[in-house]
Design a protein around this motif. Structure first.
Motif, PDB file in Angstrom:
ATOM      1  N   SER A  70      51.447  46.323  28.931  1.00 56.55           N
ATOM      2  CA  SER A  70      50.346  47.185  28.504  1.00 56.55           C
ATOM      3  C   SER A  70      49.477  47.564  29.700  1.00 56.55           C
ATOM      4  N   VAL A  71      48.661  48.565  29.492  1.00 58.56           N
ATOM      5  CA  VAL A  71      47.724  48.992  30.528  1.00 58.56           C
ATOM      6  C   VAL A  71      46.811  47.822  30.908  1.00 58.56           C
ATOM      7  N   LYS A  72      46.333  47.118  29.912  1.00 58.42           N
ATOM      8  CA  LYS A  72      45.412  45.994  30.142  1.00 58.42           C
ATOM      9  C   LYS A  72      46.052  44.922  31.049  1.00 58.42           C
ATOM     10  N   GLU A  73      47.359  44.726  30.909  1.00 54.92           N
ATOM     11  CA  GLU A  73      48.054  43.718  31.723  1.00 54.92           C
ATOM     12  C   GLU A  73      48.208  44.140  33.179  1.00 54.92           C
ATOM     13  N   LEU A  74      48.065  45.419  33.454  1.00 58.95           N
ATOM     14  CA  LEU A  74      48.194  45.909  34.822  1.00 58.95           C
ATOM     15  C   LEU A  74      46.876  45.847  35.590  1.00 58.95           C
ATOM     16  N   ARG A 123      43.674  44.164  37.294  1.00 58.52           N
ATOM     17  CA  ARG A 123      43.259  42.917  37.947  1.00 58.52           C
ATOM     18  C   ARG A 123      41.879  42.536  37.428  1.00 58.52           C
ATOM     19  N   ASP A 124      41.857  41.649  36.454  1.00 59.06           N
ATOM     20  CA  ASP A 124      40.576  41.257  35.873  1.00 59.06           C
ATOM     21  C   ASP A 124      39.804  40.271  36.749  1.00 59.06           C
ATOM     22  N   SER A 125      40.411  39.875  37.858  1.00 57.01           N
ATOM     23  CA  SER A 125      39.714  38.993  38.798  1.00 57.01           C
ATOM     24  C   SER A 125      38.925  39.774  39.850  1.00 57.01           C
ATOM     25  N   GLU A 126      39.083  41.085  39.865  1.00 53.65           N
ATOM     26  CA  GLU A 126      38.342  41.910  40.818  1.00 53.65           C
ATOM     27  C   GLU A 126      36.868  41.980  40.432  1.00 53.65           C
ATOM     28  N   LYS A 127      36.004  41.908  41.412  1.00 54.43           N
ATOM     29  CA  LYS A 127      34.569  42.035  41.170  1.00 54.43           C
ATOM     30  C   LYS A 127      34.259  43.368  40.490  1.00 54.43           C
ATOM     31  N   LEU A 128      34.961  44.409  40.887  1.00 57.63           N
ATOM     32  CA  LEU A 128      34.746  45.733  40.313  1.00 57.63           C
ATOM     33  C   LEU A 128      35.019  45.747  38.806  1.00 57.63           C
ATOM     34  N   TYR A 129      35.993  44.976  38.383  1.00 59.74           N
ATOM     35  CA  TYR A 129      36.308  44.862  36.958  1.00 59.74           C
ATOM     36  C   TYR A 129      35.075  44.371  36.193  1.00 59.74           C
ATOM     37  N   ILE A 130      34.423  43.392  36.747  1.00 59.44           N
ATOM     38  CA  ILE A 130      33.215  42.835  36.125  1.00 59.44           C
ATOM     39  C   ILE A 130      32.066  43.836  36.231  1.00 59.44           C
ATOM     40  N   ASP A 131      31.915  44.441  37.422  1.00 64.44           N
ATOM     41  CA  ASP A 131      30.828  45.403  37.633  1.00 64.44           C
ATOM     42  C   ASP A 131      30.929  46.608  36.696  1.00 64.44           C
ATOM     43  N   LEU A 132      32.144  47.047  36.441  1.00 66.84           N
ATOM     44  CA  LEU A 132      32.352  48.206  35.560  1.00 66.84           C
ATOM     45  C   LEU A 132      32.262  47.840  34.080  1.00 66.84           C
ATOM     46  N   MET A 136      41.773  52.929  36.589  1.00 62.89           N
ATOM     47  CA  MET A 136      42.727  52.576  37.648  1.00 62.89           C
ATOM     48  C   MET A 136      42.974  53.734  38.601  1.00 62.89           C
ATOM     49  N   VAL A 137      43.013  54.949  38.090  1.00 60.61           N
ATOM     50  CA  VAL A 137      43.202  56.113  38.952  1.00 60.61           C
ATOM     51  C   VAL A 137      42.007  56.268  39.892  1.00 60.61           C
ATOM     52  N   GLU A 138      40.819  56.100  39.338  1.00 59.71           N
ATOM     53  CA  GLU A 138      39.598  56.251  40.133  1.00 59.71           C
ATOM     54  C   GLU A 138      39.331  55.046  41.035  1.00 59.71           C
ATOM     55  N   ASN A 139      39.861  53.886  40.661  1.00 57.80           N
ATOM     56  CA  ASN A 139      39.614  52.635  41.387  1.00 57.80           C
ATOM     57  C   ASN A 139      40.925  51.853  41.513  1.00 57.80           C
ATOM     58  N   PRO A 140      41.836  52.310  42.370  1.00 58.53           N
ATOM     59  CA  PRO A 140      43.154  51.676  42.436  1.00 58.53           C
ATOM     60  C   PRO A 140      43.129  50.188  42.797  1.00 58.53           C
ATOM     61  N   ILE A 182      44.431  47.768  40.221  1.00 58.73           N
ATOM     62  CA  ILE A 182      45.852  47.660  39.885  1.00 58.73           C
ATOM     63  C   ILE A 182      46.428  46.361  40.449  1.00 58.73           C
ATOM     64  N   GLN A 183      47.170  45.642  39.619  1.00 57.75           N
ATOM     65  CA  GLN A 183      47.861  44.429  40.068  1.00 57.75           C
ATOM     66  C   GLN A 183      48.718  44.747  41.292  1.00 57.75           C
ATOM     67  N   ARG A 184      48.924  43.750  42.121  1.00 55.42           N
ATOM     68  CA  ARG A 184      49.737  43.936  43.326  1.00 55.42           C
ATOM     69  C   ARG A 184      50.380  42.630  43.724  1.00 55.42           C
TER      70      ARG A 184
END
Length: 118
Positions: free
Chosen positions: A54-58, A60-69, A84-88, A91-93
């Motif tokens: 799923s999109v959610k699985e792709l 990175r919920d550990s990114e600070k930006l994830y929390i900030d957004l 993800m397009v605006e903030n790549p 994206i998991q890596r």
């Protein structure tokens, strides 16, 4: 073995480990620094199909930006894709991609098994 593309982040140790593994084992691949050359929404959708996640699985919920957004509770896949397009960086890596398949190459020791799938 089919040609492989790695969505790579030079600042990520796991991404660098995957890239080194490919180099050390003489595996032909192309590098896409996805932070400098972000994937489009359609490219992300295609990789999601190949990953079968799923999109959610792709994300990175550990990114600070994830929390900030504050996107933890966002369920709309289109909105998540736009993030993800605006903030790549979200994206998991690393992601290894061929014409038919894709794999998130983490943890690094998993890469040996993944390569055999290509």
């Amino acid at each position: 073995m089919k040609k492989i593309i790695i969505w790579h982040n030079n600042s990520c140790s796991k991404s660098n480990s995957a890239k080194c593994f490919l180099e050390d084992n003489g595996i032909e691949f192309d590098v896409r620094n996805y932070l400098e050359n972000p994937p489009s929404k359609d490219e992300i959708k295609e990789v999601l199909k190949k990953l079968n996640i799923s999109v959610k699985e792709l994300i990175r919920d550990s990114e600070k930006l994830y929390i900030d957004l504050n996107i933890k509770n966002v369920e709309d896949e289109n909105i998540l894709l736009n993030f993800m397009v605006e903030n790549p960086i979200l994206i998991q890596r690393p992601i290894l991609i061929s014409n038919e398949k894709a794999y998130i190459a983490r943890p690094p020791k998993k890469i040996e098994d993944i390569i055999n799938e290509f």
